[in-house]
Design a protein around this motif. Structure first.
Motif, PDB file in Angstrom:
ATOM      1  N   LYS A   1       0.822  -1.208   0.000  1.00  0.00           N
ATOM      2  CA  LYS A   1       0.000   0.000   0.000  1.00  0.00           C
ATOM      3  C   LYS A   1       0.858   1.261   0.000  1.00  0.00           C
ATOM      4  O   LYS A   1       0.643   2.190  -0.784  1.00  0.00           O
ATOM      5  CB  LYS A   1      -0.931  -0.001   1.217  1.00  0.00           C
TER       6      LYS A   1
ATOM      7  N   ASN B   1       3.527   1.558  -3.248  1.00  0.00           N
ATOM      8  CA  ASN B   1       2.874   1.829  -4.527  1.00  0.00           C
ATOM      9  C   ASN B   1       2.231   3.204  -4.569  1.00  0.00           C
ATOM     10  O   ASN B   1       2.288   3.892  -5.596  1.00  0.00           O
ATOM     11  CB  ASN B   1       1.849   0.741  -4.832  1.00  0.00           C
TER      12      ASN B   1
ATOM     13  N   ASN C   1       3.761   5.675  -7.288  1.00  0.00           N
ATOM     14  CA  ASN C   1       2.868   6.067  -8.375  1.00  0.00           C
ATOM     15  C   ASN C   1       2.663   7.572  -8.436  1.00  0.00           C
ATOM     16  O   ASN C   1       2.541   8.160  -9.513  1.00  0.00           O
ATOM     17  CB  ASN C   1       1.507   5.381  -8.225  1.00  0.00           C
ATOM     18  N   THR C   2       2.600   8.208  -7.265  1.00  0.00           N
ATOM     19  CA  THR C   2       2.358   9.653  -7.215  1.00  0.00           C
ATOM     20  C   THR C   2       3.603  10.443  -7.580  1.00  0.00           C
ATOM     21  O   THR C   2       3.522  11.487  -8.242  1.00  0.00           O
ATOM     22  CB  THR C   2       1.876  10.070  -5.806  1.00  0.00           C
TER      23      THR C   2
ATOM     24  N   ASP D   1       0.995  -2.193  -7.907  1.00  0.00           N
ATOM     25  CA  ASP D   1      -0.407  -1.786  -7.992  1.00  0.00           C
ATOM     26  C   ASP D   1      -0.459  -0.427  -8.678  1.00  0.00           C
ATOM     27  O   ASP D   1      -0.368   0.616  -8.033  1.00  0.00           O
ATOM     28  CB  ASP D   1      -1.027  -1.723  -6.598  1.00  0.00           C
ATOM     29  N   LYS D   2      -0.579  -0.448  -9.989  1.00  0.00           N
ATOM     30  CA  LYS D   2      -0.599   0.798 -10.758  1.00  0.00           C
ATOM     31  C   LYS D   2      -1.840   1.633 -10.475  1.00  0.00           C
ATOM     32  O   LYS D   2      -1.886   2.824 -10.786  1.00  0.00           O
ATOM     33  CB  LYS D   2      -0.509   0.481 -12.252  1.00  0.00           C
ATOM     34  N   ALA D   3      -2.859   1.012  -9.889  1.00  0.00           N
ATOM     35  CA  ALA D   3      -4.098   1.738  -9.596  1.00  0.00           C
ATOM     36  C   ALA D   3      -4.019   2.546  -8.300  1.00  0.00           C
ATOM     37  O   ALA D   3      -4.882   3.386  -8.044  1.00  0.00           O
ATOM     38  CB  ALA D   3      -5.264   0.757  -9.514  1.00  0.00           C
ATOM     39  N   ALA D   4      -3.016   2.293  -7.488  1.00  0.00           N
ATOM     40  CA  ALA D   4      -2.874   3.032  -6.230  1.00  0.00           C
ATOM     41  C   ALA D   4      -2.649   4.513  -6.530  1.00  0.00           C
ATOM     42  O   ALA D   4      -1.683   4.876  -7.201  1.00  0.00           O
ATOM     43  CB  ALA D   4      -1.718   2.472  -5.413  1.00  0.00           C
ATOM     44  N   ALA D   5      -3.543   5.347  -6.065  1.00  0.00           N
ATOM     45  CA  ALA D   5      -3.485   6.766  -6.413  1.00  0.00           C
ATOM     46  C   ALA D   5      -3.799   7.633  -5.207  1.00  0.00           C
ATOM     47  O   ALA D   5      -4.625   7.284  -4.369  1.00  0.00           O
ATOM     48  CB  ALA D   5      -4.472   7.072  -7.539  1.00  0.00           C
TER      49      ALA D   5
ATOM     50  N   SER E   1      -5.426  10.512  -3.066  1.00  0.00           N
ATOM     51  CA  SER E   1      -6.784  11.065  -3.043  1.00  0.00           C
ATOM     52  C   SER E   1      -6.815  12.546  -3.389  1.00  0.00           C
ATOM     53  O   SER E   1      -7.891  13.110  -3.596  1.00  0.00           O
ATOM     54  CB  SER E   1      -7.385  10.873  -1.651  1.00  0.00           C
TER      55      SER E   1
END
Length: 344
Positions: A100, A103, A107-108, A124-128, A130
């Motif tokens: 968690k 990633n 990613n950010t 986890d490329k979807a971890a973004a 908020s």
């Protein structure tokens, strides 16, 4: 004369070539400048944004840590032993928290170096992020604090105090994120998953923590490791006398928080110490966040010789550490006996 009887003017040919070059320039100049601007934009980091992401990452990691412990699905195993012979444990909580936290930050801020205590190939490329900045950070920290991405090193500890975590001594457990700029700790986040409290600090900007009103140096309460202690007890007694109170605790994050004033709303009682001492090797993901918190509050975390710790490069700090706030740190260091962690 051309084959068709038409004579080509050198001047006209030159003007035609210049016109062609001009057209090509105008076509591509905007594209090139946009690429340069985008490159420059990617290569800088707004530290307030990175602080907000660090807090969010620590919270997400803490949720995983608590969930695994509550479900009693630790699946613990040994990663090996420390120099002193203590087991270094790995649990499902460590790994899920790492995924968690790592990633989300990577990613950010893909241009930033992120070092974690754990290693895992699950991406986890979807971890973004908020895009939410906590209200207390917005209140105390200015935006636009941009630094070159290559100057930033992030250290994350997805689960500090794994040994105590396996023993269900959860008050010692934290998740931590630290941001170092040119090797100096600038941002520190220590999250306590089992109470939900999060301490944060941005050196030179602000913090939601503060030092206590008084500390003792003559006969301080010294907090030390319970699972990686080495010969720290005799070291502390040599420095401050046999009557010195020695508190054994787990987790470097917990030990730093024990030096500070905790909110009265905290539901789990925390030890209060005057100095934090560690005489064996320790990794930078264990101590960087605490170093940033103390620095933001006018405190210090140095090697046992009083040297600053460089939070870039390799993960291992071989100089031991002494941490304090609200006292004369140099005078504290002078009380310490000669000690070389590499020889013990």
């Amino acid at each position: 004369m051309s084959p068709m009887g038409i004579r080509l003017s050198p001047l006209g040919l030159g003007l035609f070539c210049l016109l062609g070059v001009g057209v090509i320039y105008h076509l591509y100049a905007g594209v090139i400048s946009n690429h340069i601007a985008a490159f420059r934009q990617r290569r800088t980091v707004d530290l307030r944004d990175l602080l907000a992401v660090s807090v969010e990452a620590a919270l997400l990691g803490g949720t995983e840590v608590k969930k695994v412990r509550d479900e009693n699905s630790l699946n613990e195993k040994s990663k090996g032993k420390t120099k002193e012979g203590a087991n270094e444990l790995l649990t499902t909580g460590d790994l899920q928290s790492h995924r968690k936290m790592f990633n989300l930050i990577s990613n950010t801020f893909p241009e930033v170096t992120v070092n974690s205590e754990e290693h895992d190939n699950t991406l986890d490329k979807a971890a973004a992020w908020s895009q939410k900045i906590p209200a207390d950070i917005l209140e105390k920290v200015e935006g636009g604090r941009d630094v070159p991405a290559e100057s930033v090193t992030v250290w994350i500890d997805p689960l500090d105090a794994t040994q105590e975590y396996t023993e269900n001594l959860v008050k010692f457990v934290t998740t931590m994120v630290c941001v170092a700029v040119d090797g100096k700790p600038v941002i520190g986040v220590i999250h306590v998953p089992f109470t939900g409290f999060t301490a944060w600090a941005f050196v030179g900007q602000g913090s939601n923590m503060r030092a206590r009103s008084s500390y003792s140096v003559s006969t301080p309460k010294a907090i030390v490791s319970r699972s990686h202690s080495g010969k720290v007890k005799s070291f502390v007694q040599d420095a401050f006398g046999n009557s010195t109170t020695i508190i054994e605790a787990g987790g470097a994050g917990y030990k730093v928080l024990s030096l500070l004033e905790m909110p009265s709303s905290e539901t789990i009682p925390m030890d209060q110490a005057d100095v934090y001492i560690h005489v064996t090797f320790i990794k930078k993901w264990d101590i960087c966040a605490g170093a940033a918190l103390l620095s933001a509050l006018g405190g210090h975390m140095t090697t046992l010789k009083g040297e600053d710790i460089d939070y870039s490069g390799t993960a291992l700090n071989k100089g031991g550490l002494v941490a304090s706030v609200g006292v004369d740190h140099k005078a504290l260091v002078k009380k310490l006996p000669e000690w070389d962690p590499e020889k013990h």
